[in-house]
Design an enzyme around this catalytic site. Structure first.
Site, PDB file in Angstrom:
ATOM      1  N   GLY A  48       0.767  -1.239   0.000  1.00 31.39           N
ATOM      2  CA  GLY A  48       0.000   0.000   0.000  1.00 31.39           C
ATOM      3  C   GLY A  48       0.799   1.290   0.000  1.00 31.39           C
ATOM      4  CD  GLU A 102       0.776   0.696   6.858  1.00 28.76           C
ATOM      5  OE1 GLU A 102       1.107   0.618   5.662  1.00 28.76           O
ATOM      6  OE2 GLU A 102       0.408  -0.288   7.523  1.00 28.76           O
ATOM      7  CG  ASP A 103      -1.396   1.864   3.008  1.00 29.25           C
ATOM      8  OD1 ASP A 103      -1.179   1.490   4.182  1.00 29.25           O
ATOM      9  OD2 ASP A 103      -1.944   1.139   2.161  1.00 29.25           O
ATOM     10  CG  ASP A 106      -8.882   0.079   9.728  1.00 28.21           C
ATOM     11  OD1 ASP A 106      -9.314  -0.496  10.736  1.00 28.21           O
ATOM     12  OD2 ASP A 106      -9.606   0.371   8.767  1.00 28.21           O
ATOM     13  N   GLY A 108      -4.725  -0.256  13.797  1.00 28.43           N
ATOM     14  CA  GLY A 108      -3.409   0.022  14.392  1.00 28.43           C
ATOM     15  C   GLY A 108      -2.634  -1.250  14.717  1.00 28.43           C
ATOM     16  CB  THR A 110      -0.711  -3.511  10.457  1.00 31.00           C
ATOM     17  OG1 THR A 110      -1.926  -4.144  10.067  1.00 31.00           O
ATOM     18  CG2 THR A 110       0.398  -3.875   9.499  1.00 31.00           C
ATOM     19  CE  LYS A 134     -10.393   3.609   6.942  1.00 30.82           C
ATOM     20  NZ  LYS A 134     -10.799   2.241   6.557  1.00 30.82           N
ATOM     21  CG  ASP A 162      -5.535  -3.489  -1.941  1.00 22.56           C
ATOM     22  OD1 ASP A 162      -5.167  -3.030  -0.834  1.00 22.56           O
ATOM     23  OD2 ASP A 162      -5.829  -4.681  -2.106  1.00 22.56           O
TER      24      ASP A 162
HETATM   25  P1  IMP Z   1      -4.710  -2.147  10.570  1.00 20.06           P
HETATM   26  O1  IMP Z   1      -3.798  -3.241  11.035  1.00 20.06           O
HETATM   27  O2  IMP Z   1      -6.140  -2.451  10.891  1.00 20.06           O
HETATM   28  O3  IMP Z   1      -4.290  -0.781  11.066  1.00 20.06           O
HETATM   29  O4  IMP Z   1      -4.688  -2.153   9.001  1.00 20.06           O
HETATM   30  C1  IMP Z   1      -3.709  -1.544   8.256  1.00 20.06           C
HETATM   31  C2  IMP Z   1      -3.716  -2.061   6.843  1.00 20.06           C
HETATM   32  O5  IMP Z   1      -5.027  -2.373   6.410  1.00 20.06           O
HETATM   33  C3  IMP Z   1      -3.202  -1.004   5.886  1.00 20.06           C
HETATM   34  O6  IMP Z   1      -1.837  -1.143   5.662  1.00 20.06           O
HETATM   35  C4  IMP Z   1      -3.993  -1.281   4.624  1.00 20.06           C
HETATM   36  O7  IMP Z   1      -3.308  -2.202   3.834  1.00 20.06           O
HETATM   37  C5  IMP Z   1      -5.276  -1.909   5.108  1.00 20.06           C
HETATM   38  N1  IMP Z   1      -6.404  -0.942   5.155  1.00 20.06           N
HETATM   39  C6  IMP Z   1      -6.993  -0.405   6.240  1.00 20.06           C
HETATM   40  N2  IMP Z   1      -8.002   0.428   5.924  1.00 20.06           N
HETATM   41  C7  IMP Z   1      -8.068   0.412   4.573  1.00 20.06           C
HETATM   42  C8  IMP Z   1      -8.903   1.112   3.621  1.00 20.06           C
HETATM   43  O8  IMP Z   1      -9.815   1.919   3.934  1.00 20.06           O
HETATM   44  N3  IMP Z   1      -8.630   0.862   2.314  1.00 20.06           N
HETATM   45  C9  IMP Z   1      -7.651   0.017   1.906  1.00 20.06           C
HETATM   46  N4  IMP Z   1      -6.861  -0.644   2.754  1.00 20.06           N
HETATM   47  C10 IMP Z   1      -7.058  -0.454   4.083  1.00 20.06           C
END
Ligand code: IMP
Length: 179
Positions: A48, A102-103, A106, A108, A110, A134, A162
């Site tokens: 991403g 990071e892109d 969400d 957090g 990851t 977010k 994506d």
């Molecule tokens: P987390 O571990 O929930 O913070 O997720 C992080 C990863 O989820 C990011 O690196 C993205 O690859 C993916 N992600 C989270 N939200 C979105 C979104 O709205 N669109 C696309 N990818 C997302």
């Protein structure tokens, strides 16, 4: 409104190329100030963050290096909450100033998992730069030192992000269309 379709979903314009580039330049400016006299190692999180990394590094004018890792907790539009693995870090990061790029953050989870892993490798410092965050979705406490935009809890695509592999190529960011 210029809608786009990715797989079975329709998305509406959310952040323009100009808004994104403005935020990227702002983060670059802060990094140039904060890391003056240091030689940070940027670690881009694939897939991403490839576009954000590329544009961000063009705004950085201090000596630095970049490498990429792959880690993921996402499946379709849902965060699985489980980071699979961290692949491909060949650099020795002990004693280095690390900037994780990071892109989007969400839940957090990851980034939290990545931080825990990188800290076992004894870097001098680790900071996170994420284009999007977010805040309403965060499931853990995490310090995002450099953030482009805080956005609502809605799925977005474009500029590297994506939906099941598609939509990364847009230079703007689109949000899931209001029903
Ligand atoms: P987390 O571990 O929930 O913070 O997720 C992080 C990863 O989820 C990011 O690196 C993205 O690859 C993916 N992600 C989270 N939200 C979105 C979104 O709205 N669109 C696309 N990818 C997302």
């Amino acid at each position: 409104m210029h809608y786009i379709t990715v797989h079975d979903k329709t998305f509406q314009p959310f952040l323009s190329e100009m808004e994104i580039q403005g935020a990227v330049r702002k983060i670059g400016k802060s990094l140039n100030q904060d890391y003056k006299g240091k030689q940070p190692l940027f670690i881009g999180v694939l897939n991403g963050a490839f576009m954000f990394c590329s544009d961000l590094l063009k705004t950085v004018d201090i000596p630095c290096e970049i490498t990429f890792v792959r880690l993921s907790s996402y499946d379709g539009m849902e965060s699985t909450g489980e980071v699979r693995s961290i692949i491909n870090l060949q650099e020795d990061i002990a004693g280095r100033d690390i900037i994780l790029v990071e892109d989007i953050v969400d839940s957090g989870l990851t980034m939290q998992k990545a931080l825990t892993y990188f800290e076992t490798l004894n870097p001098k410092s680790v900071a996170i730069a994420s284009l999007l965050v977010k805040p309403d979705c965060l499931k853990c406490e995490i310090d995002i030192k450099y953030c482009g935009f805080e956005i609502p809890e809605k799925f977005v695509v474009g500029y590297g992000l994506d939906y099941n592999g598609h939509g990364r190529n847009f230079k703007e960011i689109y949000q899931l269309r209001q029903e």
